[in-house]
Design a protein around this motif. Structure first.
Motif, short mmCIF file in Angstrom:
data_model
loop_
_atom_site.label_atom_id
_atom_site.label_comp_id
_atom_site.label_asym_id
_atom_site.label_seq_id
_atom_site.Cartn_x
_atom_site.Cartn_y
_atom_site.Cartn_z
N LYS A 179 2.15 -17.07 -18.43
CA LYS A 179 1.16 -17.04 -17.35
C LYS A 179 1.40 -18.21 -16.41
O LYS A 179 1.76 -19.30 -16.84
CB LYS A 179 -0.24 -17.10 -17.93
N VAL A 180 1.19 -17.95 -15.13
CA VAL A 180 1.35 -18.97 -14.09
C VAL A 180 0.17 -18.86 -13.13
O VAL A 180 -0.55 -17.85 -13.13
CB VAL A 180 2.69 -18.81 -13.33
N ASP A 181 -0.05 -19.91 -12.35
CA ASP A 181 -1.18 -19.93 -11.42
C ASP A 181 -1.02 -18.98 -10.25
O ASP A 181 -1.99 -18.37 -9.80
CB ASP A 181 -1.41 -21.35 -10.90
N ARG A 182 0.22 -18.88 -9.74
CA ARG A 182 0.44 -18.05 -8.56
C ARG A 182 1.91 -17.70 -8.44
O ARG A 182 2.76 -18.30 -9.09
CB ARG A 182 -0.03 -18.75 -7.30
N LYS A 183 2.19 -16.75 -7.55
CA LYS A 183 3.57 -16.38 -7.28
C LYS A 183 4.23 -17.47 -6.45
O LYS A 183 3.61 -18.04 -5.56
CB LYS A 183 3.63 -15.06 -6.50
N VAL A 184 5.49 -17.75 -6.75
CA VAL A 184 6.25 -18.66 -5.89
C VAL A 184 7.22 -17.89 -5.01
O VAL A 184 7.77 -18.44 -4.07
CB VAL A 184 7.00 -19.75 -6.70
N PHE A 185 7.42 -16.61 -5.32
CA PHE A 185 8.27 -15.74 -4.51
C PHE A 185 7.46 -14.51 -4.10
O PHE A 185 7.66 -13.43 -4.63
CB PHE A 185 9.51 -15.30 -5.29
N PRO A 186 6.52 -14.65 -3.17
CA PRO A 186 5.66 -13.52 -2.83
C PRO A 186 6.40 -12.37 -2.15
O PRO A 186 5.94 -11.25 -2.17
CB PRO A 186 4.62 -14.14 -1.89
N ASN A 187 7.56 -12.66 -1.59
CA ASN A 187 8.37 -11.61 -0.95
C ASN A 187 9.65 -11.44 -1.74
O ASN A 187 10.36 -12.41 -1.99
CB ASN A 187 8.72 -11.99 0.49
N TRP A 188 9.94 -10.22 -2.14
CA TRP A 188 11.17 -9.95 -2.88
C TRP A 188 12.35 -10.41 -2.05
O TRP A 188 12.46 -10.10 -0.88
CB TRP A 188 11.28 -8.44 -3.15
N SER A 189 13.24 -11.17 -2.64
CA SER A 189 14.42 -11.59 -1.91
C SER A 189 15.61 -11.60 -2.86
O SER A 189 15.45 -11.64 -4.07
CB SER A 189 14.23 -12.98 -1.28
N MET A 190 16.77 -11.55 -2.29
CA MET A 190 17.99 -11.50 -3.08
C MET A 190 19.03 -12.36 -2.40
O MET A 190 19.34 -12.16 -1.24
CB MET A 190 18.48 -10.06 -3.18
N GLY A 191 19.56 -13.34 -3.09
CA GLY A 191 20.62 -14.16 -2.54
C GLY A 191 21.90 -13.91 -3.30
O GLY A 191 21.92 -14.04 -4.51
N PHE A 192 22.92 -13.48 -2.62
CA PHE A 192 24.18 -13.27 -3.32
C PHE A 192 25.39 -13.48 -2.43
O PHE A 192 26.50 -13.46 -2.90
CB PHE A 192 24.26 -11.87 -3.95
N ALA A 193 25.20 -13.67 -1.15
CA ALA A 193 26.32 -13.70 -0.23
C ALA A 193 26.48 -15.06 0.42
O ALA A 193 25.51 -15.78 0.61
CB ALA A 193 26.13 -12.64 0.85
N TRP A 194 27.70 -15.38 0.75
CA TRP A 194 27.92 -16.55 1.57
C TRP A 194 27.39 -16.24 2.97
O TRP A 194 27.35 -15.09 3.37
CB TRP A 194 29.42 -16.88 1.64
N PRO A 195 26.99 -17.24 3.73
CA PRO A 195 26.36 -16.99 5.03
C PRO A 195 27.19 -16.11 5.95
O PRO A 195 26.66 -15.25 6.63
CB PRO A 195 26.20 -18.39 5.63
N ASN A 196 28.52 -16.26 5.96
CA ASN A 196 29.33 -15.45 6.87
C ASN A 196 29.44 -13.99 6.41
O ASN A 196 29.94 -13.15 7.14
CB ASN A 196 30.72 -16.06 7.08
N ASP A 197 28.99 -13.68 5.19
CA ASP A 197 28.98 -12.30 4.71
C ASP A 197 27.72 -11.57 5.12
O ASP A 197 27.62 -10.36 4.97
CB ASP A 197 29.10 -12.25 3.19
N ILE A 198 26.71 -12.30 5.61
CA ILE A 198 25.46 -11.68 6.02
C ILE A 198 25.54 -11.44 7.52
O ILE A 198 25.62 -12.36 8.31
CB ILE A 198 24.25 -12.56 5.65
N LYS A 199 25.56 -10.19 7.88
CA LYS A 199 25.76 -9.80 9.28
C LYS A 199 24.47 -9.95 10.07
O LYS A 199 23.37 -9.89 9.52
CB LYS A 199 26.24 -8.35 9.36
N ASP A 200 24.61 -10.12 11.38
CA ASP A 200 23.45 -10.17 12.27
C ASP A 200 22.63 -8.90 12.08
O ASP A 200 23.18 -7.82 11.91
CB ASP A 200 23.88 -10.28 13.73
N GLY A 201 21.33 -9.05 12.09
CA GLY A 201 20.45 -7.90 11.93
C GLY A 201 20.26 -7.49 10.48
O GLY A 201 19.66 -6.46 10.21
N ALA A 202 20.78 -8.27 9.54
CA ALA A 202 20.62 -7.94 8.12
C ALA A 202 19.15 -8.07 7.73
O ALA A 202 18.37 -8.76 8.39
CB ALA A 202 21.47 -8.87 7.26
N ASP A 203 18.80 -7.40 6.68
CA ASP A 203 17.45 -7.45 6.14
C ASP A 203 17.03 -8.90 5.95
O ASP A 203 17.78 -9.70 5.38
CB ASP A 203 17.44 -6.72 4.80
N ALA A 204 15.85 -9.27 6.39
CA ALA A 204 15.37 -10.65 6.33
C ALA A 204 15.23 -11.16 4.90
O ALA A 204 15.27 -12.36 4.66
CB ALA A 204 14.04 -10.78 7.05
#
Length: 147
Positions: free
Chosen positions: A80-105
């Motif tokens: 149990k925890v007091d609150r969410k620390v990641f309220p929005n689902w996110s996924m990090g797996f790419a180097w910055p140059n692999d993420i194209k303009d207009g990619a999902d936020a």
């Protein structure tokens, strides 16, 4: 509120297409279950944080345990925890140059995840330490960490 953090190894190296398919299904399932979190993938290593109602997070974790794409699944924390620390689902797996303009936020470069560690540490020290350890365990990612 309940949180589970686990580490696993991919049964094979995931392609970008594999990761996008995982993200698509995870988002759909987790949104309907009220689960949020963070999924990190790098060179076959997976670290995931799941947050939400305990019964739903546990059910999600049980599905993941049965998923043949994971090997050596290790639950690092659950409780149990007091609150969410990641309220929005996110996924990090790419180097910055692999993420194209207009990619999902919600798709973040691993460097962006590292930049957010100090603020995460002030909210949930345990999650920040486990995420930092994930980065430190990969030589190329460890270079992103500022000690």
């Amino acid at each position: 509120m309940y949180r589970t953090i686990y580490l696993s190894a991919a049964s094979h190296m995931f392609s970008t297409e594999d990761l996008n398919a995982i993200l698509s299904v995870s988002r759909r399932n987790n949104q309907s279950d009220g689960i949020s979190g963070l999924l990190l993938y790098h060179e076959g290593s997976i670290l995931q944080v799941l947050e939400g109602d305990q019964s739903r997070v546990d059910a999600c974790f049980e599905r993941i345990k049965m998923d043949g794409r994971h090997r050596g699944l290790l639950r690092l924390f659950h409780g149990k925890v007091d609150r969410k620390v990641f309220p929005n689902w996110s996924m990090g797996f790419a180097w910055p140059n692999d993420i194209k303009d207009g990619a999902d936020a919600s798709l973040k470069g691993l460097d962006q995840v590292v930049k957010e560690l100090p603020s995460l540490h002030s909210v949930d020290r345990r999650s920040a330490i486990l995420i930092r350890s994930f980065f430190a365990s990969h030589g190329d990612l460890a270079a992103l960490l500022v000690f």
